[in-house]
Design a protein around this motif. Structure first.
Motif, mmCIF file in Angstrom:
data_model
loop_
_atom_site.group_PDB
_atom_site.id
_atom_site.type_symbol
_atom_site.label_atom_id
_atom_site.label_comp_id
_atom_site.label_asym_id
_atom_site.label_seq_id
_atom_site.Cartn_x
_atom_site.Cartn_y
_atom_site.Cartn_z
ATOM 1 N N PHE A 199 2.706 3.591 -5.638
ATOM 2 C CA PHE A 199 1.679 4.551 -5.237
ATOM 3 C C PHE A 199 2.279 5.876 -4.792
ATOM 4 N N TYR A 200 3.482 5.844 -4.233
ATOM 5 C CA TYR A 200 4.141 7.102 -3.875
ATOM 6 C C TYR A 200 4.420 7.915 -5.131
ATOM 7 N N ARG A 223 -3.921 -0.968 1.321
ATOM 8 C CA ARG A 223 -5.231 -1.450 0.889
ATOM 9 C C ARG A 223 -5.126 -2.307 -0.359
ATOM 10 N N TRP A 224 -4.234 -1.930 -1.257
ATOM 11 C CA TRP A 224 -4.009 -2.734 -2.467
ATOM 12 C C TRP A 224 -3.538 -4.135 -2.088
ATOM 13 N N ALA A 225 -2.570 -4.208 -1.183
ATOM 14 C CA ALA A 225 -2.033 -5.507 -0.771
ATOM 15 C C ALA A 225 -3.099 -6.348 -0.078
ATOM 16 N N ALA A 226 -3.876 -5.732 0.803
ATOM 17 C CA ALA A 226 -4.894 -6.480 1.548
ATOM 18 C C ALA A 226 -6.046 -6.912 0.650
ATOM 19 N N THR A 227 -6.483 -6.022 -0.227
ATOM 20 C CA THR A 227 -7.654 -6.300 -1.048
ATOM 21 C C THR A 227 -7.358 -7.294 -2.163
ATOM 22 N N LEU A 228 -6.212 -7.140 -2.820
ATOM 23 C CA LEU A 228 -5.933 -7.945 -4.005
ATOM 24 C C LEU A 228 -4.927 -9.064 -3.768
ATOM 25 N N GLN A 229 -4.076 -8.919 -2.757
ATOM 26 C CA GLN A 229 -3.024 -9.925 -2.563
ATOM 27 C C GLN A 229 -3.175 -10.720 -1.270
ATOM 28 N N GLY A 230 -4.106 -10.326 -0.409
ATOM 29 C CA GLY A 230 -4.301 -11.055 0.839
ATOM 30 C C GLY A 230 -3.141 -10.912 1.797
ATOM 31 N N GLN A 253 5.561 14.371 3.342
ATOM 32 C CA GLN A 253 4.964 13.505 4.359
ATOM 33 C C GLN A 253 3.513 13.167 4.010
ATOM 34 N N VAL A 254 2.797 14.131 3.436
ATOM 35 C CA VAL A 254 1.422 13.879 3.009
ATOM 36 C C VAL A 254 1.404 12.830 1.906
ATOM 37 N N PHE A 255 2.328 12.947 0.950
ATOM 38 C CA PHE A 255 2.411 11.963 -0.130
ATOM 39 C C PHE A 255 2.701 10.576 0.434
ATOM 40 N N ARG A 256 3.609 10.518 1.405
ATOM 41 C CA ARG A 256 3.969 9.221 1.977
ATOM 42 C C ARG A 256 2.786 8.562 2.667
ATOM 43 N N ALA A 257 2.051 9.339 3.446
ATOM 44 C CA ALA A 257 0.905 8.780 4.165
ATOM 45 C C ALA A 257 -0.168 8.299 3.197
ATOM 46 N N SER A 258 -0.436 9.099 2.172
ATOM 47 C CA SER A 258 -1.439 8.726 1.185
ATOM 48 C C SER A 258 -1.021 7.473 0.428
ATOM 49 N N ALA A 259 0.245 7.418 0.024
ATOM 50 C CA ALA A 259 0.735 6.261 -0.721
ATOM 51 C C ALA A 259 0.711 5.000 0.134
ATOM 52 N N TRP A 260 1.067 5.127 1.404
ATOM 53 C CA TRP A 260 1.058 3.958 2.286
ATOM 54 C C TRP A 260 -0.362 3.427 2.473
ATOM 55 N N ASN A 261 -1.304 4.328 2.593
ATOM 56 C CA ASN A 261 -2.703 3.923 2.715
ATOM 57 C C ASN A 261 -3.156 3.165 1.472
ATOM 58 N N LEU A 262 -2.839 3.684 0.297
ATOM 59 C CA LEU A 262 -3.229 3.025 -0.947
ATOM 60 C C LEU A 262 -2.524 1.680 -1.101
ATOM 61 N N ALA A 263 -1.226 1.649 -0.834
ATOM 62 C CA ALA A 263 -0.474 0.408 -1.009
ATOM 63 C C ALA A 263 -0.934 -0.671 -0.038
ATOM 64 N N PRO A 279 -1.157 -8.377 4.745
ATOM 65 C CA PRO A 279 -1.379 -7.207 5.605
ATOM 66 C C PRO A 279 -0.439 -6.058 5.293
ATOM 67 N N GLN A 280 0.676 -6.352 4.648
ATOM 68 C CA GLN A 280 1.644 -5.312 4.335
ATOM 69 C C GLN A 280 1.995 -5.368 2.847
#
Length: 355
Positions: free
Chosen positions: A190-191, A171-178, A159-169, A180-181
């Motif tokens: 990222f998982y 942010r990656w989508a929002a920052t580089l791809q514009g 569950q910790v891995f999932r939460a961390s990966a979701w946070n990274l993914a 929200p998901q």
């Protein structure tokens, strides 16, 4: 960003652009389950089974000793995170592992610190010979890993891995791809990174994300990334001073096997890029995989690049399996679920010379 068409009728006031949907706080359940199955398949050869919780592997991959559903290990120090999640780990280890429990827990904790990790690795290697775990030790360790409290701790760690990966993914989508998901492939990337590389590289990944976000948007950035992705795809071949071609020799032992897979991937990913089978976001993930692998040790870097490139492009070889996850990626992005049988069926053992 809103776009207007030249010559469009202006009789009615323009409607305000709809707000993008808010990013959710967790991956969709089907995504969490699917990414877990794919990573477990690469880690333990079983996408979903109670047996994965008691899986263990020796030092053939240079990680000392790897255990459980997601192969927590001494080489990356992730085994310490697992021990932290087990209630009263010392007492439980003493009961399940009467001869080796105290040392196992002690050295697992020591693996967390890079300064004491060599001592922990030395101990992990002392309970095996040639990468083969001592049978008496394996029996005790299997009992410990199968303890209901340890199984629950493994699930909690995931569950910790999932939460961390979701946070990274996200942010990656929002920052580089514009967006929200993220797409499923981005979350799965990222998982698998979080599982394989642990938490020690999160700052590096975020620094790379910040750097990539400074590149020019649009075609210029895409062309730049395409060039860098081609460089990244040739990484394994360059590191081993061999041509970018799939070897025809029989598969060697595990460590050279990663190189064999990497040489095959070099050809597969170059062909995908040149043939237009990848999108800009895919190539950007491939670049991230390359940059992360580049700073790793040679053996770990090759395996990491194989696995992350597989999730970036949807196709590739990793840990002796040739996988094509692209149909599953499409189904999951469309809101569908996938089964363990579908995940297993997307991979096969490659034949040398054919990939």
């Amino acid at each position: 960003m809103a776009f207007c068409l030249a010559g469009a009728a202006q009789a009615q006031p323009a409607e305000p652009a709809p707000e993008p949907p808010a990013a959710s706080a967790a991956p969709p359940p089907a995504w969490a389950q699917a990414s877990s199955m794919m990573t477990r398949l690469l880690e333990t050869a079983a996408p979903s089974s109670l047996a994965v919780y008691i899986t263990m592997a020796g030092d053939k991959d240079k990680q000392g000793l790897s255990v459980g559903a997601l192969q927590w290990n001494f080489g990356q120090g992730t085994i310490a995170d697992l021990i932290d999640k087990i209630p009263d780990a010392d007492t439980r280890a003493a009961a399940d592992m009467p001869f080796h429990g105290a040392d196992f827990v002690k050295y697992a904790r020591l693996s967390r610190d890079p300064l004491t990790r060599p001592e922990a690795l030395a101990w992990a290697r002392s309970v095996q010979e040639g990468g083969v775990i001592d049978p008496a030790f394996a029996i005790e360790l299997e009992g410990f890993l199968g303890d209901p409290a340890v199984v629950a701790a493994q699930d909690a760690g995931e569950q910790v891995f999932r939460a961390s990966a979701w946070n990274l993914a996200t942010r990656w989508a929002a920052t580089l791809q514009g967006r929200p998901q993220p797409r499923f492939s981005e979350y799965a990337f990222f998982y698998d990174m979080r599982v394989q590389a642990g938490a020690r590289y999160l700052e590096e990944i975020e620094a790379v994300m910040a750097k990539l976000a400074t590149f020019k948007a649009g075609e210029t950035r895409d062309l730049d990334f395409t060039s860098r992705a081609r460089t990244g795809a040739a990484f394994v071949a360059m590191k081993n001073d061999t041509p970018c071609a799939i070897p025809t020799a029989k598969r060697p032992s595990l460590a050279p096997g990663h190189v064999w897979d990497g040489q095959a991937n070099c050809a597969v990913w170059r062909t995908m890029i040149e043939g237009g089978e990848t999108q800009g976001p895919d190539r950007e993930l491939l670049v991230l995989a390359f940059l992360r692998a580049y700073v790793g040790s040679d053996e770990f870097a090759v395996n990491l690049f194989n696995r992350k490139g597989l999730f970036a492009t949807g196709r590739g070889l990793a840990n002796g399996r040739s996988c094509d996850f692209r149909p599953l990626f499409a189904a999951l992005d469309a809101g569908e679920s996938v089964t363990p049988e579908q995940v297993s069926g997307a991979c096969r053992a490659p034949k040398p010379g054919k990939g």
